[in-house]
Write a protein that holds these residues in place. Sequence first.
Motif, PDB file in Angstrom:
ATOM      1  N   TYR A 125       0.834  -1.204   0.000  1.00 35.38           N
ATOM      2  CA  TYR A 125       0.000   0.000   0.000  1.00 35.38           C
ATOM      3  C   TYR A 125       0.870   1.256   0.000  1.00 35.38           C
ATOM      4  CZ  TYR A 125      -3.912  -3.099   1.099  1.00 35.38           C
ATOM      5  OH  TYR A 125      -4.863  -4.095   1.051  1.00 35.38           O
ATOM      6  N   THR A 126       2.009   1.215   0.686  1.00 37.15           N
ATOM      7  CA  THR A 126       2.905   2.361   0.685  1.00 37.15           C
ATOM      8  C   THR A 126       3.475   2.599  -0.709  1.00 37.15           C
ATOM      9  OG1 THR A 126       3.523   1.976   3.005  1.00 37.15           O
ATOM     10  CG2 THR A 126       5.012   3.324   1.673  1.00 37.15           C
ATOM     11  N   ASP A 127       3.860   1.522  -1.370  1.00 35.34           N
ATOM     12  CA  ASP A 127       4.400   1.648  -2.735  1.00 35.34           C
ATOM     13  C   ASP A 127       3.338   2.157  -3.708  1.00 35.34           C
ATOM     14  OD1 ASP A 127       6.769   0.694  -1.765  1.00 35.34           O
ATOM     15  OD2 ASP A 127       6.448  -1.389  -2.433  1.00 35.34           O
ATOM     16  N   ALA A 128       2.077   1.850  -3.403  1.00 33.95           N
ATOM     17  CA  ALA A 128       0.999   2.276  -4.301  1.00 33.95           C
ATOM     18  C   ALA A 128       0.575   3.719  -4.073  1.00 33.95           C
ATOM     19  CB  ALA A 128      -0.212   1.368  -4.123  1.00 33.95           C
ATOM     20  N   THR A 129       1.103   4.375  -3.009  1.00 33.25           N
ATOM     21  CA  THR A 129       0.710   5.737  -2.693  1.00 33.25           C
ATOM     22  C   THR A 129       1.581   6.709  -3.491  1.00 33.25           C
ATOM     23  OG1 THR A 129       0.117   5.080  -0.450  1.00 33.25           O
ATOM     24  CG2 THR A 129       0.419   7.425  -0.855  1.00 33.25           C
TER      25      THR A 129
END
Length: 350
Positions: free
Chosen positions: A342-346
């Motif tokens: 989820y962090t990489d997708a932000t």
Amino acid sequence: MPKTSARLLSLLSLLQARRDWPGALLAERLDISPRTVRRDVDRLRELGYPIVAFKGPDGGYRLDAGTELPPLLFDDEQAVALAVALQIATASGAGIGEAAVRALATVRQVMPARLRHRIDTLRVTAVERPTSRQAPQVDSGVLLTLGAAVHACEVLRFDYAPASPAASADAAASISASASASSSGGGGDGLPLAPPRRVEPHHLVTWGGRWYLVAWDLDREDWRTFRADRITPRIPAGPRFVPRELPGGDVATFVAAKFRGADGSGDWPCRGEVILAKPASSVAQYAHDGVVEALGPKRCRLTLGSWSWVGLAASIGRFDAGIEVVGPAELKDAFAQLARRYTDATPDGA
């Protein structure tokens, strides 16, 4: 007289509800004398209903099958149930949608105006859940053959097509050519045909829009579930058998366990425990087969299973509440993996 007509309808409704009715019990249920029961039975016989009498300590009456169909009798609840069942039959996967529509029209014609009006005002549209795969339709003849074998407790032989559509088409062509190839002992290309499956059929069930046969596989000596749309029965059926005891005690428990565990253990491959900052009453509505334990007005313990640890973590995250992982370690690692994703997708700066 209206009283007599109403009594005859009540008597006929009782005779249709069970196979044998002791005369004394009929008299008690209708609050009439045994002599009046005998007279009313004679009246129904004159109307074409094949009612036979049986002797014994509890001698009584039985509504037999006749060569002609007498006027049908439905009470209000039966009429509603019939209308609903026939209208949602299109979503059953049994391939009887058109026949169900014709059956409803036929039954409607012989019903009294009052019940006909109730059916006409009850319109039901069966809408299936959107899915990427269409539930396969099963030939009604196959369902009848499977159901008859289950009822008669007869060993069933059938060809079982592979799961993939292309392989299923090849298998169907191979099966249709089996009769001509059997004399040479092989298939049309010289390869031996797959031997038919031999099973003791126990239940015909529907699950998730598909039909399945629950059976004991005689060659593999284990319980199996077979998709009915991939079955091509062979005739004649085999010998009769004494039904075995189904694991789990009943067919619903057995089938649910089969589809729950990938390893055949009857449980999810991954099962974890968390504490959610949410009332148990709110979580229980969406926990499906999970176990919810209240820990206070706004906290609860949830034990849940899934096919994978990441899938389990994602499923728990949908409750939109603070999460404390109790265990196991694999579930904690799955939450960490999801957090990185989820962090990489932000987007940067968001």
